[in-house]
Scaffold this motif. Structure first.
Motif, short mmCIF file in Angstrom:
data_model
loop_
_atom_site.label_atom_id
_atom_site.label_comp_id
_atom_site.label_asym_id
_atom_site.label_seq_id
_atom_site.Cartn_x
_atom_site.Cartn_y
_atom_site.Cartn_z
N THR A 122 0.82 -1.21 0.00
CA THR A 122 0.00 0.00 0.00
C THR A 122 0.86 1.26 0.00
OG1 THR A 122 -1.75 -1.14 1.22
CG2 THR A 122 -1.81 1.27 1.21
N VAL A 162 0.42 5.76 -1.07
CA VAL A 162 -0.59 6.82 -1.18
C VAL A 162 -0.26 7.68 -2.40
CG1 VAL A 162 -1.58 8.87 -0.09
CG2 VAL A 162 -1.06 6.86 1.29
N THR A 210 -5.13 5.84 -0.90
CA THR A 210 -4.32 4.62 -0.86
C THR A 210 -4.57 3.79 -2.12
OG1 THR A 210 -6.10 3.56 0.42
CG2 THR A 210 -4.24 4.47 1.64
N MET A 249 0.86 2.94 6.02
CA MET A 249 0.45 3.88 4.98
C MET A 249 -1.06 4.06 4.95
SD MET A 249 3.16 5.12 3.94
CE MET A 249 2.43 6.20 2.70
N SER A 250 -1.82 2.99 5.20
CA SER A 250 -3.27 3.14 5.29
C SER A 250 -3.65 4.02 6.48
CB SER A 250 -3.95 1.77 5.41
OG SER A 250 -3.85 1.04 4.19
N SER A 308 -2.80 7.72 5.75
CA SER A 308 -3.83 8.38 4.96
C SER A 308 -5.01 8.78 5.85
CB SER A 308 -4.30 7.43 3.84
OG SER A 308 -5.35 8.01 3.10
N ASN A 312 -5.90 -4.45 4.24
CA ASN A 312 -4.59 -4.83 4.77
C ASN A 312 -4.72 -6.11 5.60
OD1 ASN A 312 -4.56 -1.59 4.72
ND2 ASN A 312 -2.49 -2.36 4.37
N PRO A 331 -8.09 0.60 -1.15
CA PRO A 331 -7.14 0.84 -2.25
C PRO A 331 -7.68 0.41 -3.61
CG PRO A 331 -5.99 -0.08 -0.36
CD PRO A 331 -7.45 -0.18 -0.07
#
Length: 552
Positions: free
Chosen positions: A56, A58, A81, A148-149, A152, A176, A340
């Motif tokens: 993942t 962004v 994402t 990263m999720s 965001s 995820n 995503p």
């Protein structure tokens, strides 16, 4: 008119500067470039098909650019994402790419307003520190994707001055997967990160860089070994470059011209399906026409008495707009793949693909949607329920493409239900998906739509079951007749997801459920029939306002 044969490198914002990439293959993934070329190895490869979320990243686009809504923008950027493993590198042109390495850069130095000097604040970003504090990582392989999720989510809610609920965090992380830590401490970290001293993304450099990139009116890409440049003048008189392998038109007219001249080229939108053809089937896609730079294709808006959904509008934006008007669609919206995938994939692509297990067509058929098709200057419309011919075959003609989807607002006033049946609750392919809409005149069925995916070679409406209900009292007797007629509408197959007998029985039971929820007397409330409704959850309208890129 002379033909301009110049080409450009792929240019995007990454690690604080504009990066130029030349001579790469059109289907090289963002993940491969990150790990092998940029040496940013924090982003991991897991499934390589967009399911696990280890990769993942962004993507940032200028708010308002290309009909991308400013709703939920962070400092002038729309952050979303995506799965780096199935995104092709050329599609990054004019955008910003953020990876887990950027979080470290955010925290290396931060100005202290009181002392007016730069000093080290911490080694880890609040998202990362919260994962440490809450023991949210064991082997660590999936951790960068989770981070990263969460980043965001952190940026969006910091910008909005709110904090997500635990259920919102769970929704944001539904793409995820973790095999060893468990999700409780990760969700704890998602709440903990807002308690730590804030670190915000300084979007000014990215916005300035992307503003410069957006001044480019056209983008064409070809590897050094490609050539064979040709061109055609558009109606506006500008020159439209054409390249052997990868084409990125900016306008609908350019797209229509390219498609008509190269009807065998592979159309590419979010690559959530096409990316797997490359990664898993090792296909050579040949010529590619990327529609993601055509701003007019991303429009989602009311036009007269209809809701118009451009074929390039993301699944997130399209479902958000539908769920805002029909809250019963919230379930299928949030269970359609993962954030995503919904950010990258398009509803137009899901429809054009023609898969019998696509979840969008049953929804749209229940809402009497038309499909808008274009070939050159000619545009035509037809009911989506008549679009499919056979397995992965449709009435689309050579050189034609899906331009949009048209949903009558009056259809949304009916009682609408969509039921997704799958082995996993989140992020799973449907064994079957049913889209229903019913309008009663007293206790008589005035109109009914019963559309099913996963029951035949194509998504289609159950004509005989509908006929058994129209004009009849909405009663258990009529429901029984419709259930019997359903066996004449479909002869489902058995496969790895479900047996034929199971599919037919469940489909019949869903008609029974529709009656239980919409009967004129003693209709069961949602909490009596749906586990989803009793979960602490955001409402459809609140969800739309929280979704970056959603267009009402």
């Amino acid at each position: 008119m002379s033909i301009q044969s110049s080409t450009q490198p792929i240019r995007f914002f990454h690690r604080g500067k504009v990066v130029e990439v030349r001579g790469t293959h059109p289907t090289r993934s963002v993940l491969d470039w990150l790990r092998e070329d940029a040496r940013c190895t924090g982003t991991k490869e897991g499934c390589n098909e967009g399911d696990c979320g280890a990769c993942t990243v962004v993507i940032g686009e200028l708010a308002g650019a290309g009909n991308v809504s400013g709703e939920g923008a962070v400092g002038g950027l729309n952050l979303q994402t995506v799965n780096a493993c199935i995104q092709f590198l050329p599609t990054l042109h004019g955008k910003a790419l953020f990876t887990v390495e950027d979080l470290k850069s955010q925290c290396e130095m931060q100005r202290d307003p009181a002392q007016h000097e730069k000093h080290a604040v911490r080694q880890l970003h609040p998202v990362q520190q919260a994962m440490v504090d809450c023991h949210g990582s064991q082997c660590g392989f999936c951790t960068p994707g989770f981070v990263m999720s969460l980043w965001s989510t952190y940026e969006h809610h910091q910008a909005g001055g709110t904090q997500p609920t635990r259920q919102q965090l769970a929704d944001d992380l539904s793409g995820n997967l973790c095999r060893c830590t468990g999700y409780r401490p990760i969700l704890d970290a998602g709440q903990r990160m807002f308690d730590l001293p804030a670190v915000r993304l300084d979007t000014a450099p990215a916005v300035a860089a992307l503003t410069g990139l957006q001044r480019e009116t056209t983008f064409t890409y070809a590897a050094p070994w490609t050539g064979n440049l040709a061109g055609a003048a558009t109606a506006s008189g500008t020159t439209l470059p054409r390249i052997d392998r990868y084409h990125a038109p900016k306008t609908l007219d350019e797209l229509a011209t390219l498609r008509e001249q190269n009807p065998k080229a592979q159309l590419l939108a979010g690559s959530t399906d096409v990316g797997l053809w490359v990664n898993k089937q090792f296909r050579d896609l040949g010529d590619i026409i990327y529609v993601g730079d055509v701003g007019a294709m991303k429009v989602v808006e009311e036009r007269g008495d209809t809701l118009y959904i451009g074929a390039g509008a993301s699944l997130e934006s399209a479902y958000g707009a539908l769920a805002q008007r029909v809250p019963a669609l919230t379930d299928v919206w949030l269970r359609f793949a993962s954030p995503p995938i919904r950010h990258a994939g398009t509803m137009g692509g899901n429809v054009a693909n023609g898969s019998p297990i696509g979840d969008s067509p049953p929804v749209l058929m229940a809402l009497d949607a038309d499909i808008e098709l274009r070939r050159g200057e000619h545009v035509r419309w037809m009911p989506l329920s008549e679009f499919y011919i056979d397995y992965m075959k449709s009435h689309m003609q050579p050189g034609e493409f899906v331009q949009g989807l048209v949903v009558p607002l009056v259809a949304m006033r009916r009682q609408v239900r969509v039921y997704k049946i799958s082995k996993r609750f989140d992020c799973d392919i449907s064994a079957l998906c049913a889209g229903f809409a019913i309008e009663l005149d007293g206790d008589i069925v005035k109109e009914v739509r019963l559309a099913f995916g996963g029951m035949a070679a194509t998504v289609k409406r159950a004509a005989q079951a509908e006929a058994a209900l129209v004009g009849k009292p909405w009663s258990q007797v009529s429901v029984k007749a419709a259930k019997l007629a359903l066996a004449q509408d479909f002869k489902p197959l058995s496969d790895m997801r479900a047996s034929a007998a199971y599919r037919l029985q469940v489909a019949q039971n869903l008609i029974q459920r529709l009656w239980l929820e919409t009967r004129t007397q003693n209709a069961l409330p949602a909490e009596a029939t749906s586990v989803w409704s009793v979960m602490p959850h955001i409402t459809a309208v609140a969800a739309v306002t929280a979704v970056p890129g959603a267009v009402a």
